[in-house]
Structures are given as structure tokens and as C-alpha cells.
Design a protein around this motif. Sequence first.
Motif, PDB file in Angstrom:
ATOM      1  N   ALA A   1      -1.513  25.975  -9.734  1.00  0.00           N
ATOM      2  CA  ALA A   1      -1.038  24.637 -10.055  1.00  0.00           C
ATOM      3  C   ALA A   1      -1.781  23.599  -9.229  1.00  0.00           C
ATOM      4  O   ALA A   1      -2.302  23.893  -8.155  1.00  0.00           O
ATOM      5  N   ARG A   2      -1.828  22.374  -9.729  1.00  0.00           N
ATOM      6  CA  ARG A   2      -2.510  21.287  -9.024  1.00  0.00           C
ATOM      7  C   ARG A   2      -1.629  20.049  -8.975  1.00  0.00           C
ATOM      8  O   ARG A   2      -0.926  19.739  -9.935  1.00  0.00           O
ATOM      9  N   ASP A   3      -1.668  19.374  -7.855  1.00  0.00           N
ATOM     10  CA  ASP A   3      -1.011  18.089  -7.669  1.00  0.00           C
ATOM     11  C   ASP A   3      -2.063  17.034  -7.413  1.00  0.00           C
ATOM     12  O   ASP A   3      -3.128  17.327  -6.843  1.00  0.00           O
ATOM     13  N   VAL A   4      -1.761  15.812  -7.789  1.00  0.00           N
ATOM     14  CA  VAL A   4      -2.668  14.690  -7.557  1.00  0.00           C
ATOM     15  C   VAL A   4      -1.926  13.631  -6.751  1.00  0.00           C
ATOM     16  O   VAL A   4      -0.923  13.080  -7.219  1.00  0.00           O
ATOM     17  N   LEU A   5      -2.394  13.375  -5.554  1.00  0.00           N
ATOM     18  CA  LEU A   5      -1.871  12.290  -4.727  1.00  0.00           C
ATOM     19  C   LEU A   5      -2.743  11.061  -4.912  1.00  0.00           C
ATOM     20  O   LEU A   5      -3.975  11.162  -4.891  1.00  0.00           O
ATOM     21  N   VAL A   6      -2.119   9.899  -5.107  1.00  0.00           N
ATOM     22  CA  VAL A   6      -2.874   8.664  -5.282  1.00  0.00           C
ATOM     23  C   VAL A   6      -2.360   7.612  -4.298  1.00  0.00           C
ATOM     24  O   VAL A   6      -1.169   7.548  -4.011  1.00  0.00           O
ATOM     25  N   THR A   7      -3.267   6.812  -3.797  1.00  0.00           N
ATOM     26  CA  THR A   7      -2.927   5.650  -2.976  1.00  0.00           C
ATOM     27  C   THR A   7      -3.170   4.402  -3.801  1.00  0.00           C
ATOM     28  O   THR A   7      -4.258   4.229  -4.359  1.00  0.00           O
ATOM     29  N   LYS A   8      -2.136   3.535  -3.875  1.00  0.00           N
ATOM     30  CA  LYS A   8      -2.225   2.313  -4.665  1.00  0.00           C
ATOM     31  C   LYS A   8      -2.161   1.097  -3.759  1.00  0.00           C
ATOM     32  O   LYS A   8      -1.350   1.035  -2.838  1.00  0.00           O
ATOM     33  N   PHE A   9      -3.017   0.127  -4.054  1.00  0.00           N
ATOM     34  CA  PHE A   9      -2.944  -1.189  -3.435  1.00  0.00           C
ATOM     35  C   PHE A   9      -2.419  -2.139  -4.502  1.00  0.00           C
ATOM     36  O   PHE A   9      -3.154  -2.634  -5.323  1.00  0.00           O
ATOM     37  N   GLY A  10      -1.102  -2.313  -4.488  1.00  0.00           N
ATOM     38  CA  GLY A  10      -0.459  -2.988  -5.613  1.00  0.00           C
ATOM     39  C   GLY A  10      -0.382  -2.029  -6.782  1.00  0.00           C
ATOM     40  O   GLY A  10       0.232  -0.971  -6.705  1.00  0.00           O
ATOM     41  N   GLU A  11      -1.050  -2.366  -7.884  1.00  0.00           N
ATOM     42  CA  GLU A  11      -1.105  -1.497  -9.055  1.00  0.00           C
ATOM     43  C   GLU A  11      -2.455  -0.816  -9.200  1.00  0.00           C
ATOM     44  O   GLU A  11      -2.664  -0.055 -10.146  1.00  0.00           O
TER      45      GLU A  11
ATOM     46  N   LEU B   1       0.858  -1.180   0.000  1.00  0.00           N
ATOM     47  CA  LEU B   1       0.000   0.000   0.000  1.00  0.00           C
ATOM     48  C   LEU B   1       0.893   1.229   0.000  1.00  0.00           C
ATOM     49  O   LEU B   1       1.646   1.456   0.945  1.00  0.00           O
ATOM     50  N   THR B   2       0.822   2.023  -1.072  1.00  0.00           N
ATOM     51  CA  THR B   2       1.709   3.170  -1.228  1.00  0.00           C
ATOM     52  C   THR B   2       0.909   4.418  -1.569  1.00  0.00           C
ATOM     53  O   THR B   2      -0.149   4.340  -2.208  1.00  0.00           O
ATOM     54  N   THR B   3       1.416   5.569  -1.127  1.00  0.00           N
ATOM     55  CA  THR B   3       0.810   6.866  -1.444  1.00  0.00           C
ATOM     56  C   THR B   3       1.899   7.790  -1.953  1.00  0.00           C
ATOM     57  O   THR B   3       2.931   7.960  -1.300  1.00  0.00           O
ATOM     58  N   ALA B   4       1.670   8.383  -3.134  1.00  0.00           N
ATOM     59  CA  ALA B   4       2.675   9.252  -3.747  1.00  0.00           C
ATOM     60  C   ALA B   4       1.998  10.135  -4.781  1.00  0.00           C
ATOM     61  O   ALA B   4       0.815   9.964  -5.111  1.00  0.00           O
ATOM     62  N   LEU B   5       2.762  11.102  -5.302  1.00  0.00           N
ATOM     63  CA  LEU B   5       2.257  11.946  -6.385  1.00  0.00           C
ATOM     64  C   LEU B   5       2.057  11.124  -7.651  1.00  0.00           C
ATOM     65  O   LEU B   5       2.855  10.237  -7.956  1.00  0.00           O
ATOM     66  N   ALA B   6       0.988  11.406  -8.362  1.00  0.00           N
ATOM     67  CA  ALA B   6       0.732  10.725  -9.631  1.00  0.00           C
ATOM     68  C   ALA B   6       1.799  11.137 -10.643  1.00  0.00           C
ATOM     69  O   ALA B   6       2.023  12.325 -10.862  1.00  0.00           O
TER      70      ALA B   6
ATOM     71  N   GLY C   1      -8.207   7.058   3.574  1.00  0.00           N
ATOM     72  CA  GLY C   1      -8.460   8.490   3.433  1.00  0.00           C
ATOM     73  C   GLY C   1      -7.636   9.322   4.396  1.00  0.00           C
ATOM     74  O   GLY C   1      -7.106  10.378   4.030  1.00  0.00           O
ATOM     75  N   SER C   2      -7.500   8.849   5.630  1.00  0.00           N
ATOM     76  CA  SER C   2      -6.669   9.574   6.600  1.00  0.00           C
ATOM     77  C   SER C   2      -5.216   9.609   6.154  1.00  0.00           C
ATOM     78  O   SER C   2      -4.532  10.626   6.316  1.00  0.00           O
ATOM     79  N   GLY C   3      -4.752   8.501   5.588  1.00  0.00           N
ATOM     80  CA  GLY C   3      -3.376   8.473   5.080  1.00  0.00           C
ATOM     81  C   GLY C   3      -3.159   9.470   3.965  1.00  0.00           C
ATOM     82  O   GLY C   3      -2.092  10.106   3.882  1.00  0.00           O
ATOM     83  N   LEU C   4      -4.153   9.633   3.086  1.00  0.00           N
ATOM     84  CA  LEU C   4      -4.042  10.623   2.012  1.00  0.00           C
ATOM     85  C   LEU C   4      -3.941  12.041   2.581  1.00  0.00           C
ATOM     86  O   LEU C   4      -3.134  12.855   2.121  1.00  0.00           O
ATOM     87  N   LEU C   5      -4.769  12.340   3.578  1.00  0.00           N
ATOM     88  CA  LEU C   5      -4.709  13.671   4.185  1.00  0.00           C
ATOM     89  C   LEU C   5      -3.368  13.911   4.862  1.00  0.00           C
ATOM     90  O   LEU C   5      -2.810  15.014   4.782  1.00  0.00           O
ATOM     91  N   GLU C   6      -2.829  12.897   5.522  1.00  0.00           N
ATOM     92  CA  GLU C   6      -1.524  13.043   6.164  1.00  0.00           C
ATOM     93  C   GLU C   6      -0.429  13.309   5.139  1.00  0.00           C
ATOM     94  O   GLU C   6       0.466  14.138   5.369  1.00  0.00           O
TER      95      GLU C   6
END
Length: 308
Positions: free
Chosen positions: A190-200, A53-58, A242-247
Motif C-alpha cells: 500500500a502507498r500513502d501520499v503526504l502533501v504540504t499545502k500553503f493555503g490551497e 501551512l498544513t501537512t496531511a494525507l492526500a 521538506g524537513s516537516g514532511l519527513l517529520e
Amino acid sequence: MSTPPSMRGSTSSLPPPSPLASALAAPEEDYRSTTTPEPSTIAVDPLVGVPPLTTALAKSSEDKLAALKLVADSVAQQRQFASRILIFHPLNLALFGTCLAVIAQLVLRYRGSGDARWLGADTALVGTTWAGFTMAALLGVRAVTGKYIEEAESMKWDFVGGTPAECSDGEVGQTASHTRSRSGGGGANARDVLVTKFGEEVIGALVLEWVVGEGKGRRKKVGRASIRAWTVKLKYRGKGVGSGLLEEAVGLVEERGGDGIEFNEEHANSKRILWPIYNSPLEKREQKARNLLDDIVENREAAQTKKR
């Protein structure tokens, strides 16, 4: 000493030694070396085969497209929530029950029969009329809440900060945080998009808009971060994604020296199509999200204060 004559004949009739005699006489360490460990003693990692489970910029157009679909789905899902509000609101339930009672009275009066022989037919007619009225009411709810589907279908690439050409794999890695948006009148933000992936699989998305401020001279400084969208795939909700994305968003703002972070007043799920009397559940859900963001910011500030 010689063997007594009475036993000389008996020794010749003894059976040969058993083959098990040699096995029983084997050393104890040889027996232990032939045994296998019990299954309960073998350590098995319970996380083997579980995707990370990873969270990073798209960093690719595919990730941004998946994030855009998640946001659009969250807008469309508001239709179901709004439908439940309309159906189970106390005022509407009272009005619906009153209408059913009036319909029953009108049907029975129209029949004009007090004969018990017609009681079964009258009951069937009332039930059929009620069913038709209920279907008409549900169709009315569907028509009222259908605007959420239109809102979801109107979301385009510019909501996540650019066109597919601007979000090509060779470009996003360097310009993800500098892609300009052409929506909502804030075309220079400007806009950034953060995504959380479960695998791919992309299971969560957060769209962050940077409200750029004016610095000294012609230089612009990083302003306040504004959350334009925040959503998690339906089956993964309530698990802390969702909490992880906000963090991660709060950490990104601190890393870039932003002036703070907040939910945009015109975020993706801010659309209200019902009358104000029905919007209380929507407002409570939105306030819950704002409180969660405030708690995350306060906890990070408290942790940094302790480190100092």
C-alpha cells in the motif's frame, strides 16, 4: 471703590474677548478625549492575510495529482543538475580547453598565413569555429541528459497508489492507506501520499510505501515504511518544508506501529543516466537526505526517552 476718571473712557474701547479664550479654558480631560491615538500605538498582526501551512494525507484526487506533478517535476529538474555536472566537471573542462587549442592550431595552419594583415581575419575565423564547437558540445550535453525528461513523462497514476477512479473524493478518505500499487513488482504494498499545502497550493509531497509483513495465521502486519518520493516545489526549498514532511512521515509510521522508515533504493530520483565518474554530486545529495531522515528519527526517539 469707583473707577478713576482717567480710565473710564479706555474701558469702553476694549475689543471683544477672543473665541479662543473659551477653548483655552476648557478642562484638560475634554482635550484628551478629542485626540486620536498615534498610528504607532495600533497593534497590527503581521500574519494577517498569510495562508496557513498544513501537512496531511492526500484525501482527494486533485491533491494526489498535484503531488504526482511535483514528483515528476523533481525528476525533470535533475536534467539541469546533471547538465551542470557535465559542463563544469574538471575532466570535461580540461578536455574542452584542449579541443579549443587544437581547433585554433588547425585553423591557423590551414590558413597558412603569417602575414599580420590576415591576423584579424584569422582571429575571427578561430572565434567562429570555437562558437560552433561550443554549440555542438552543449547539444551533446542536452542529448545525454534528455533521458530525465523521458523518465518524468513515464510517471503514471500508479506511482501515487492508484488510478483517478480509485482516488475519487468519496473513496480516498476511507481507503487512502489501503490503495494498492501496481508498479515496480511490489503490487501488494500500500502507498500513502503526504502533501504540504500553503493555503490551497500543494508545495510539497512525500510518497510512502508500506512493505507489508506476514503476521500470525493469515493476518498481515504493518512492516517497514519506504519513501518512494520526497520533493518540494522549487521556490519553497530551503525553508524547512521538506524537513516537516519527513517529520510527519516518521510520526505516521510510529502511529501505525511500523518497523521503521527509510528511503527506497529505487525512489523517484534514484535514476542515474550519467557515467559513474559523474555521479558523485548526486550521491552526496542523496546521502544528505538520508542523514536528515536519520537525525529526525533519532531526535524523536530521544524526546520519547526523556518523557519516560
